[in-house]
Design a protein around this motif. Structure first.
Motif, PDB file in Angstrom:
ATOM      1  N   MET A   1      15.647  -4.618   7.177  1.00 28.56           N
ATOM      2  CA  MET A   1      14.657  -4.208   6.202  1.00 28.56           C
ATOM      3  C   MET A   1      13.754  -5.406   5.899  1.00 28.56           C
ATOM      4  O   MET A   1      14.238  -6.477   5.569  1.00 28.56           O
ATOM      5  N   ASN A   2      12.462  -5.194   5.987  1.00 27.94           N
ATOM      6  CA  ASN A   2      11.545  -6.306   5.714  1.00 27.94           C
ATOM      7  C   ASN A   2      11.279  -6.427   4.210  1.00 27.94           C
ATOM      8  O   ASN A   2      11.716  -5.604   3.412  1.00 27.94           O
ATOM      9  N   ARG A   3      10.540  -7.446   3.824  1.00 30.67           N
ATOM     10  CA  ARG A   3      10.274  -7.764   2.414  1.00 30.67           C
ATOM     11  C   ARG A   3       9.574  -6.618   1.689  1.00 30.67           C
ATOM     12  O   ARG A   3       9.935  -6.270   0.569  1.00 30.67           O
TER      13      ARG A   3
ATOM     14  N   GLU B   1       4.716  -3.771  -9.140  1.00 29.77           N
ATOM     15  CA  GLU B   1       3.550  -3.122  -8.539  1.00 29.77           C
ATOM     16  C   GLU B   1       2.546  -4.123  -7.992  1.00 29.77           C
ATOM     17  O   GLU B   1       1.805  -3.804  -7.065  1.00 29.77           O
ATOM     18  N   LYS B   2       2.513  -5.300  -8.549  1.00 24.09           N
ATOM     19  CA  LYS B   2       1.567  -6.315  -8.064  1.00 24.09           C
ATOM     20  C   LYS B   2       1.824  -6.659  -6.606  1.00 24.09           C
ATOM     21  O   LYS B   2       0.932  -7.138  -5.911  1.00 24.09           O
ATOM     22  N   GLN B   3       3.041  -6.402  -6.152  1.00 23.85           N
ATOM     23  CA  GLN B   3       3.391  -6.708  -4.772  1.00 23.85           C
ATOM     24  C   GLN B   3       3.279  -5.491  -3.853  1.00 23.85           C
ATOM     25  O   GLN B   3       3.581  -5.577  -2.668  1.00 23.85           O
ATOM     26  N   LEU B   4       2.831  -4.364  -4.411  1.00 23.57           N
ATOM     27  CA  LEU B   4       2.673  -3.141  -3.631  1.00 23.57           C
ATOM     28  C   LEU B   4       1.189  -2.869  -3.386  1.00 23.57           C
ATOM     29  O   LEU B   4       0.333  -3.330  -4.146  1.00 23.57           O
ATOM     30  N   PRO B   5       0.885  -2.083  -2.358  1.00 22.62           N
ATOM     31  CA  PRO B   5      -0.523  -1.797  -2.077  1.00 22.62           C
ATOM     32  C   PRO B   5      -1.213  -0.989  -3.186  1.00 22.62           C
ATOM     33  O   PRO B   5      -2.403  -1.133  -3.413  1.00 22.62           O
ATOM     34  N   MET B   6      -0.465  -0.132  -3.882  1.00 16.20           N
ATOM     35  CA  MET B   6      -1.015   0.650  -5.007  1.00 16.20           C
ATOM     36  C   MET B   6      -0.160   0.416  -6.234  1.00 16.20           C
ATOM     37  O   MET B   6       1.016   0.086  -6.115  1.00 16.20           O
ATOM     38  N   GLN B   7      -0.746   0.621  -7.400  1.00 14.79           N
ATOM     39  CA  GLN B   7      -0.028   0.434  -8.662  1.00 14.79           C
ATOM     40  C   GLN B   7      -0.100   1.719  -9.496  1.00 14.79           C
ATOM     41  O   GLN B   7      -0.896   1.809 -10.438  1.00 14.79           O
ATOM     42  N   PRO B   8       0.719   2.733  -9.185  1.00 12.68           N
ATOM     43  CA  PRO B   8       0.614   4.016  -9.881  1.00 12.68           C
ATOM     44  C   PRO B   8       0.912   3.946 -11.384  1.00 12.68           C
ATOM     45  O   PRO B   8       0.216   4.591 -12.177  1.00 12.68           O
ATOM     46  N   TYR B   9       1.915   3.199 -11.809  1.00 10.04           N
ATOM     47  CA  TYR B   9       2.202   3.122 -13.245  1.00 10.04           C
ATOM     48  C   TYR B   9       1.072   2.418 -13.987  1.00 10.04           C
ATOM     49  O   TYR B   9       0.700   2.821 -15.095  1.00 10.04           O
TER      50      TYR B   9
END
Length: 151
Positions: free
Chosen positions: A1-3, A94-102
């Motif tokens: 599993m990658n980061r 979320e800052k590390q994800l492509p989208m920030q839904p919350y």
């Protein structure tokens, strides 16, 4: 599993925990609502009964005041934990994800509230708890004050 997969999996698990926590909050509020409504009924239906020195309405009114105070404190605690513990942590993830839904949802709700001056469900529950607290407090005063009035 990658980061990225690890971050997403942690985010997903934390999101699920937040939803479960919110469900617990609603169940707790339902419990207090039932308890308080039963105490309202008992307070009005127990006129004329006494347990030792205290009348039944006095006892039920005291129990109602305490229940409403606990209900309000419980709602406040849940709201605080949901906003701080879960939302802040999810925002950081979320800052590390492509989208920030919350984050997007929070901004949308904030903007909507600003424009519409709406109450959230938790605000209505707190107002309901305060109103019932006042009802029980007034009933308690109506039962206790005559004991101190000497003619």
């Amino acid at each position: 599993m990658n980061r990225e997969d690890l971050i997403f999996e942690q985010y997903r698990l934390y999101s699920e925990q937040k939803e479960k926590f919110i469900d617990r909050s609603f169940m707790t509020n339902k419990f207090y609502l039932v308890v308080v409504l039963v105490l309202v009924l008992l307070t009005f239906m127990s006129k004329g009964y006494a347990f030792g020195k205290f009348t039944a309405p006095t006892i039920f009114a005291v129990a109602g005041v305490i229940s409403c105070a606990l209900w309000w404190l419980n709602m406040d605690t849940y709201n605080c934990l949901i906003k701080i513990k879960f939302s802040k942590v999810l925002e950081e993830m979320e800052k590390q994800l492509p989208m920030q839904p919350y984050n997007m949802e929070y901004r949308a709700i904030r903007d909507f509230r600003k424009n519409k001056k709406m109450f959230l469900f938790s605000d209505m529950q707190k107002i309901f708890a305060i109103v019932l607290f006042l009802v029980f407090f007034i009933l308690l005063l109506m039962e206790v004050i005559p004991l101190f009035i000497v003619f």
